[in-house]
Motif scaffolding. Sequence first.
Motif, PDB file in Angstrom:
ATOM      1  N   ASN A  87      38.590  42.769  42.337  1.00  0.00           N
ATOM      2  CA  ASN A  87      39.640  43.474  43.065  1.00  0.00           C
ATOM      3  C   ASN A  87      40.243  44.515  42.128  1.00  0.00           C
ATOM      4  N   SER A  90      44.096  44.768  41.948  1.00  0.00           N
ATOM      5  CA  SER A  90      44.889  43.538  41.882  1.00  0.00           C
ATOM      6  C   SER A  90      46.154  43.725  41.054  1.00  0.00           C
ATOM      7  N   TRP A 165      41.470  37.739  47.154  1.00  0.00           N
ATOM      8  CA  TRP A 165      41.478  38.686  48.266  1.00  0.00           C
ATOM      9  C   TRP A 165      40.581  38.192  49.403  1.00  0.00           C
ATOM     10  N   ASN A 255      40.161  45.446  52.048  1.00  0.00           N
ATOM     11  CA  ASN A 255      41.245  46.043  51.273  1.00  0.00           C
ATOM     12  C   ASN A 255      42.593  45.465  51.663  1.00  0.00           C
ATOM     13  N   LYS A 258      42.821  42.654  49.587  1.00  0.00           N
ATOM     14  CA  LYS A 258      43.097  43.032  48.202  1.00  0.00           C
ATOM     15  C   LYS A 258      44.564  43.382  48.000  1.00  0.00           C
ATOM     16  N   SER A 360      33.032  43.566  47.016  1.00  0.00           N
ATOM     17  CA  SER A 360      33.576  43.241  45.707  1.00  0.00           C
ATOM     18  C   SER A 360      33.541  44.485  44.820  1.00  0.00           C
TER      19      SER A 360
END
Lengths: 475, 171, 623
Positions: A87, A90, A165, A255, A258, A360
């Motif tokens: 991520n 992150s 995520w 997303n 994420k 990913s």
Amino acid sequence: MTTTVNSDTRLHLIALPLAVLGLAVGIMLVWLEPLASLRQRPTPAMGRSASEVKLAAAPLPVELTDEELAFARTFSPLPPPREDPTNARSQDPRAAALGQALFFEKRLSGSGALSCASCHDPRQHFADGKIVAEGIGRGERNTLTLVNAAHHRWFTWDGRSDSMWAQGLDPLEDPLEMGGNRVAIVRLVARDSAYRTAYERAFGPIPPIDSNRLGGPRIPDAAKPVPLDVDDPLHVEWTAMREIDRDRVDRVFSNVGKALAAYQRLLVDNDSPLDRFIAGLAADGKTTTAPLEANELRGLQLFVGKANCVQCHHGPTLTDGEFHNIGVPVAGGGLPTDAGRYEGVARLKRNPFGAAGAFSDAPESEVAVVSQGLVNSPEQWGSFRTPSLRGVANTAPYMHAGQFATLEDVVRFYSTLEGAVQLDHHRETLLKPLHLTEAEIADLSAFLGALTGTGPAEEFCSAPDSPLAPRSIAR
Amino acid sequence: MKAWVAVALLAAIVATSACDRAQPPSISAATEPPPVPVAALQPVTASPPVVAEPVHAWHSTTSGDGGFTARWYTDPDPIVARDPFSVTIELFADDACTTPLVGGVLALDAAMPHHGHGMNVQPKITAVGPGRYRADGMLFHMFGRWELFFDHTTDGQTERAQTTVVLQAVP
Amino acid sequence: MLVAVAVCMLQLAPAHAQAKVPSAPTRSAAACTIYGQFTRQLDELERPVSIAFASDGRCAIVEADARRVRVIARDGVELARFEGNTLPWSLATGSDDGAPLAVAFGPDDRLTLAAPRRIATFARDGSPWRLFTGVASAEPVAIAWRGTELLVADRALGVLVLSAEGVERQRIRDGLLRPGGIAVAPNGGFFVSDEDRHVIARFAPDGTLEKTFGDRGAFPGLFNGPRGLAISGDCLYVADELNHRIEVLSFDGEFRGQWGMHAVVPREGAGKIHYPTAIAIAPDGSSAIVAEPFERRIQTFVALDASSAAAATMPALGGVQSHFGASLAADGDLLLLHEPETASVFVFDLRGATPIHVTTFGGAGAALDRFSRIVGLGVDAIAQRVVSIDGGNQRLAVFQLARDRAESLKMDPFMARLVRSWTFDAWATAVASFSGGAPKSTLAPSSIARAPDGWWIYDALEGLIVGTDARLAPRSVLKTGVRGGTSLAADANGFAIAVPGIGAVELLDAAGDRKETIRGEGATRLIRPTSVAYSDSGALVITDAATDRVLFRRGATLSAVGARGISDGDFWQPDGVCAFGGGRVAVVDRGNHRAQVLTNDGAWVMTFGLGRAYTKPRSGGES
């Protein structure tokens, strides 16, 4: 000598009080505001507030051996969660701001009445205090806390996700949890101008997905894959979409996960009485500036000694992060039906969202290699992830189906193994009954109560004014 | 006069510092790591920097039947429980480790015999040279005594070399 | 005689009220009848391996050790019996060869029997048997009719689909390793259990594989050696042998319930199930019959009232039990035993007065140092090495025991280390190339015996005895022509192979040529000889699981010791024998969950298990 009041003096008469006032206000803002906000935060059930921190070194109420001290030092401090290469956002405050807004957004659910916060309630240590989760329907598992969850390698009780995520997407679509669907969620983000702006600032432009646009691609209002029920109308709609549109929706959807993960990474609780005790511990371990109570220290001794909790609850997160079957009794009796990790690994490997998948940010990373190399063997049946014990006093009831109402019940189970499910009388089990005395059970429970700190920062505990407000990075 | 100005300035400074919204005191002073600076582009004419070959702690063990010897090192060393690690392995057909063992397939596995369980993951093995391999995605999920296995298979027959690795709970 | 049988049946133990019969149907979905309420049992059957219901509630029972088939009415009256000369193939050939192994009722309720390579049907209208020979199935485990077709589950071949004329129409393998049972679904599809993969495979009517479900374990939805199957309504009933239960599932493999619990006392029935291998459900759904050939009995159950279902945990019997399997080996101061339920090997140290358990290794799994189904064990005390044959994982393995004799005795979980492993395929290739480029055939090594500086490994498929070095690499190949054996013994003069299927032990010379076939006679008649070994004094020792006796052959004289029972010196399904050192032999007394030690003259000297041993006789049995 005559005293004359002139303009200078008047200035002094005004300036002096103002200066003192300013100084006083400054002092209050700097030092007292945090304490004021502490009062607003819910006090931990069994923890102690920061105001009780003693600053003078004092001998420990109970002397610990070198080995006990060495073990205790491994429990603290809690470092920041490891990086998540899968991520890329992150640690991006913009993604976290969006994530926090979405976390409290009820329109993500199918009913419009539930948000993530409905079951991960900030006022209940980001859990819900219920036996099993109750979203749109009644689930089968106890809700886990999100505080410090970013430290885990495998997520939720059965480890069905290898990244935070990816895990966050699951409840959004689960019919018993929030009952939403990814197309509707993506539409919401695309159409709401604040969300859209926040999203695009963090992740880049949203691909064209609005079917109302003239000449634009045809995308239904609601759709999601339902592999277990191919006749589900949402699944029918999903399979009727073009592959490129499905891919775009999945991209935005991932997303969203994420962003949620970036926010959840900020939910940190790392200043429990145990942490302060360790931080204040002298090098020789004989004195500390923040002692634990005597019963808590005796509980610590049991934890690393006779009770041997440390076998699975070790390290700063007080969990090995892995999966064990300890034969927790089945609620209501009967046979266990939850396959736990055995099904979790299978789910993980077929989940397109994860460390090794197309969405990913690091599909070749070590996390992905480990994920792909996971063994799925029947020995995993009925095994569940060791929970972290941080904050455990705030997350009753306990175990994967909420079988135990109090911490004392949990400790008592480990002590007697009464009612433990052991279906295969040929196999040795991981646990042996501890046969603790009543006093020991109380001490161990007391120690477990010393693992809760002041909880995540207040600013993360409610819906933000806007998804665009940047969040600071938590320590 | 100057004294009052000084006090007022002091008050102003204190007041503005309060606007930083200081966090409540936190004992565990975990700080965010400083941002990694972007490496500056090197001019083409500069000579490449000399990087010392990292020093590895090589271990070795011979198979039970004496058919091969494995030399290896782990990264990281020592292995950290619950964190993935990789192993670089060299296989030799002789104890003196002069003749690489070429051919066949290498697999790595591990177990904790006294707990009755093995490793939860199967590492990814890549051949990186004659008789030289790299295993990625290894994971020892518990502290205690592990047995690490090097299994070399040729035409359906496997020979094993084995070694003990103990992960301490307390450093 | 029929009256006697009927009277016997009526006098059987009455229904045990509330024998602990656990079941717990899960989630919602269609409920399946859990036949957890025990009603009665029929004991003293000679290995009842197959049972079937006719549409009018008659049932047929096949007793393989007695080579007998009985047809019994609903009320227990025996209606017909076929054995010896009255078996259809004996009628046809005039000789009693081949035990009946499976039974089913076909169209018009015609009684159908399967024996090695033969199928016989018997129509109700009195017309004589129709016999089909030349059927490919050498080891039928179960048969089921599907309209006018007969499905035969064969141990080695998979499923054969035969026409009503006995002509093979289709053969289905599809990954099946070791079929244990078969049941036909209402839509014409069928289910096959796989004893080695611990799964149930579901096939479409045309024979294509639709789904496989299950895995090895004791939890709901898992199996341990699944055997016989039965279908009633939408529910699949599985005789889950090594889990000691009947498991009930949907056609998709979803758990619906179970019943049965391991016995606490030897021979205990009354609703407690020990090793079930077959189940049949009455066509009207009123009852179920469970066959336990190991216990020589069948038990009848009716539907369990759901409100009285108890929590279904097995009794915690305090850790590992001595459920020894059929292989054992001894040499010098080391003895090996194993346990099928956990696929583990136990190592005992023999330097004390009684065997001391010093390590357990293996366990169920696919990893190289784990096992699926152990069929042979060997030990070399000088090299401190163990050799194993794993029929389920199809591997031969060599383990080193890291044992320091100078240290004091203690349990050491790290003692055994895998050194070498061969797949059956790789080993067969080595055997073929040793035989000078002969085409490689599929081999099924099933027994192992010590050779000077190596081993003798017997292959039951081709009837070979392969001499190997310490690493199991072939050094000599003897073609014996003896197939289907289960145990090999070797001494300086030659070999002995137990062949239970024909009730004989074959003696071979050192070149592998047949010297003599031992069948015994009268009191020493061999019915189902399962294991052979040579004692220190040169006697050939044979265990017979059908008669529960241990036989000694010296010269041309065959004598027998032992009787059926639970006392010391009695046996129940003995299987596995080896020389023990000091002029003794050790015998695995499987049914009593123990091992017994006899002198070379057959006198009892010791009983032992894991952690327990005694040398003075006790009344009653140890379990």
